[in-house]
Design a protein around this motif. Structure first.
Motif, PDB file in Angstrom:
ATOM      1  N   LEU A 325     -16.437 -12.047  37.482  1.00 24.84           N
ATOM      2  CA  LEU A 325     -15.834 -12.946  36.508  1.00 24.84           C
ATOM      3  C   LEU A 325     -16.877 -13.415  35.503  1.00 24.84           C
ATOM      4  N   LEU A 326     -16.630 -13.149  34.213  1.00 22.40           N
ATOM      5  CA  LEU A 326     -17.502 -13.634  33.153  1.00 22.40           C
ATOM      6  C   LEU A 326     -17.110 -15.067  32.795  1.00 22.40           C
ATOM      7  N   VAL A 396     -11.487 -10.463  26.988  1.00 20.26           N
ATOM      8  CA  VAL A 396     -11.087 -11.616  26.182  1.00 20.26           C
ATOM      9  C   VAL A 396     -11.741 -12.862  26.785  1.00 20.26           C
ATOM     10  N   PRO A 397     -12.180 -13.819  25.972  1.00 15.34           N
ATOM     11  CA  PRO A 397     -12.737 -15.063  26.519  1.00 15.34           C
ATOM     12  C   PRO A 397     -11.735 -15.736  27.460  1.00 15.34           C
ATOM     13  N   THR A 398     -12.204 -16.116  28.635  1.00 10.87           N
ATOM     14  CA  THR A 398     -11.318 -16.582  29.702  1.00 10.87           C
ATOM     15  C   THR A 398     -11.876 -17.864  30.317  1.00 10.87           C
ATOM     16  N   VAL A 399     -10.980 -18.784  30.630  1.00  3.84           N
ATOM     17  CA  VAL A 399     -11.405 -20.037  31.248  1.00  3.84           C
ATOM     18  C   VAL A 399     -10.377 -20.461  32.282  1.00  3.84           C
ATOM     19  N   GLY A 400     -10.849 -21.099  33.347  1.00  2.00           N
ATOM     20  CA  GLY A 400      -9.934 -21.511  34.402  1.00  2.00           C
ATOM     21  C   GLY A 400     -10.363 -22.804  35.061  1.00  2.00           C
ATOM     22  N   LEU A 401      -9.461 -23.334  35.877  1.00  2.00           N
ATOM     23  CA  LEU A 401      -9.755 -24.517  36.671  1.00  2.00           C
ATOM     24  C   LEU A 401      -9.208 -24.342  38.066  1.00  2.00           C
ATOM     25  N   ALA A 454     -16.307 -19.527  21.203  1.00  2.00           N
ATOM     26  CA  ALA A 454     -16.012 -18.885  22.486  1.00  2.00           C
ATOM     27  C   ALA A 454     -16.093 -17.368  22.376  1.00  2.00           C
ATOM     28  N   GLN A 455     -15.614 -16.828  21.282  1.00  4.33           N
ATOM     29  CA  GLN A 455     -15.649 -15.384  21.090  1.00  4.33           C
ATOM     30  C   GLN A 455     -17.068 -14.884  20.876  1.00  4.33           C
ATOM     31  N   ARG A 459     -18.934 -12.158  23.337  1.00  2.00           N
ATOM     32  CA  ARG A 459     -19.626 -10.934  22.898  1.00  2.00           C
ATOM     33  C   ARG A 459     -21.039 -10.866  23.458  1.00  2.00           C
ATOM     34  N   ARG A 460     -21.720 -11.995  23.505  1.00  2.00           N
ATOM     35  CA  ARG A 460     -23.074 -12.006  24.073  1.00  2.00           C
ATOM     36  C   ARG A 460     -23.033 -11.684  25.566  1.00  2.00           C
TER      37      ARG A 460
END
Length: 482
Positions: A325-326, A396-401, A454-455, A459-460
């Motif tokens: 997971l990134l 794709v930029p991803t975020v979770g809790l 975020a994008q 990419r980095r």
């Protein structure tokens, strides 16, 4: 696939903060307050939906009723639903709006085999039912749909512009459903994705999830009478046991972060018959996807050696494969602020009694019940499990809790987690997740600079890597739970 562990700070340090967005992120406070009030009003509706899916308890790629229920809610609220996507009958993509930005929400809904349990604080399976929601995916899918519907309402009112997509993602538990959806290009053009997971605490998801490859190894031998003519037989079960023995010896000679698990899924029917067929199901995990590939090749060699040594033949079927997971700190910091605004879970006296009984059954000292009302610090946490969200995070930029849907201390994949998920304890945690995802979605829709940052971070993080699914070109393993 979630593994709940006690939170730890790496080296006792908080994560280094990502650079602040060029303009302060955040939707207007009044808009957020209205969304929270609306979700509170809809709580009973979504609680009942989640409990229906809890009672269905459908395992991976078999979630027909669960998927249909969530799809119908989305259609009733104006979404266009594409069903059966990526060659998976229970997968869907629901879309509302047009243009940019495009924000996605992930919705899971598969149960786990062998975890049947009633909503009571003692171990009591449901008669005639094998599976149970030991990872809380009935809550996962419902909260994501609730957040999607709330964002749609505000989009329809002209509060912002863009597109909302809710992804119905089956078979997270070993079936790698999202991987096929990524491979089919269903996340192309999406600017950011929000997800969550049921847990025993509330915090931004900053876990080191592991890359994973799984396969079923099948051995074919020759049956014979085990007492009268054993010399004429070639035991497929002997081959499985030989493979397992070699892999167990191999554990000393793989990187210490490696995790290898197996279960024998077929080994004969009668002791006096030499088994002519046996099967073993393996998982190989490591923080690095390249290491997973290398270790899995060694497991295959062990299987080949076992077949050679026992006079049997072997074939294997790749079942699943997921990336690590990134993490995206830009998005995670915004989500953390929204989670702090929402707050945790408060138990009634009846729920506290239930929770105390659950904690007593665990057999170890659990955190206090009041911990469910707290928000964890913004800090890196030990992982250990795997998730097909990892593949989404590479494209794709991803975020979770994580939200406290289980009594503090409750491990995932346990009967106690199933029991909590069938009560208001689970539903209250689900509402925390729905609210936090909605507020984070509002920030993404209304703050272009946040999405750009975020994008850039994404990419980095990806660098020069060209995404390739670890499960190759195989079709979805729709019968992997058979």
């Amino acid at each position: 696939m979630y593994r709940s562990l006690s939170s730890i700070l790496l080296g006792g340090l908080l994560l280094a903060a990502a650079p602040a967005p060029s303009s302060a992120p955040g939707a207007p406070g009044a808009l957020k307050s209205a969304a929270l009030k609306d979700l509170d009003a809809a709580y009973a509706t979504y609680r009942d939906v989640a409990q229906q899916i809890w009672s269905f308890a459908e395992v991976g790629y078999k979630e027909k009723r669960s998927s249909a229920l969530l799809q119908q809610i989305l259609r009733d609220n104006g979404f266009m639903v594409a069903a059966g996507v990526a060659g998976i009958p229970t997968a869907f993509v629901a879309t509302y709006g047009s243009g940019q930005p495009v924000i996605g929400l992930l919705a899971e809904f598969d149960a786990l085999p062998g975890l049947s349990q009633q909503a009571v604080p003692t171990k009591q399976p449901v008669a005639g039912q094998d599976a149970g929601h030991g990872c809380g995916h009935h809550l996962f899918g419902t909260a994501s749909v609730a957040a999607g519907v709330e964002l749609k309402k505000l989009l329809a009112q002209g509060k912002f512009k863009g597109t909302i997509k809710v992804y119905g993602t089956p078979a997270e538990e070993g079936g790698s459903g999202k991987v096929y959806m990524v491979r089919a290009g269903l996340f192309q053009g999406v600017d950011a994705v929000i997800h969550w997971h049921p847990a025993n605490e509330n915090r931004a998801m900053l876990n080191n999830y592991l890359a994973n490859t799984s396969a079923k190894f099948r051995f074919h031998g020759v049956s014979a009478h085990a007492a009268m003519s054993p010399e004429r037989g070639r035991s497929a079960l002997d081959a499985v046991e030989a493979m397992n023995h070699m892999v167990n010896m191999m554990r000393e000679h793989v990187p210490q972060e490696t995790r290898i698990h197996y279960v024998i899924t077929g080994g004969g029917k009668a002791p006096n018959v030499v088994p002519d067929f046996a099967e073993v199901y393996y998982y190989v995990r490591h923080p690095r996807k390249d290491e997973v590939k290398a270790i899995f090749e060694r497991v295959v060699k062990a299987a080949e050696g076992a077949a050679l040594g026992t006079g049997t033949t072997m074939d294997y079927e790749l079942i699943g494969g997921t990336h690590d997971l990134l993490l995206n700190q830009t998005l995670a910091q915004v989500l953390q602020q929204n989670l702090l605004r929402v707050g945790g879970v408060r138990y009634t006296d009846t729920e506290r009694t239930f929770g105390q009984q659950i904690q007593t059954s665990l057999g170890f000292a659990a955190p206090p019940l009041d911990a469910a009302g707290q928000i964890g610090p913004y800090a890196m946490h030990e992982g250990g499990g795997s998730t097909d969200v990892g593949d989404v995070s590479y494209v794709v930029p991803t975020v979770g809790l994580e939200a406290a849907t289980w009594v503090p201390g409750t491990p995932a994949h346990s009967w106690q987690a199933v029991a909590c998920g069938g009560t208001e304890i689970g539903s209250k945690g689900m509402l925390v997740a729905a609210k936090t995802m909605t507020l984070t979605g509002l920030d993404l829709f209304t703050t272009p600079a946040l999405l750009r940052q975020a994008q850039d971070e994404h990419r980095r993080n990806v660098g020069a890597y060209q995404y390739q699914p670890l499960l190759g070109n195989r079709a979805p393993a729709l019968n992997y739970r058979d």
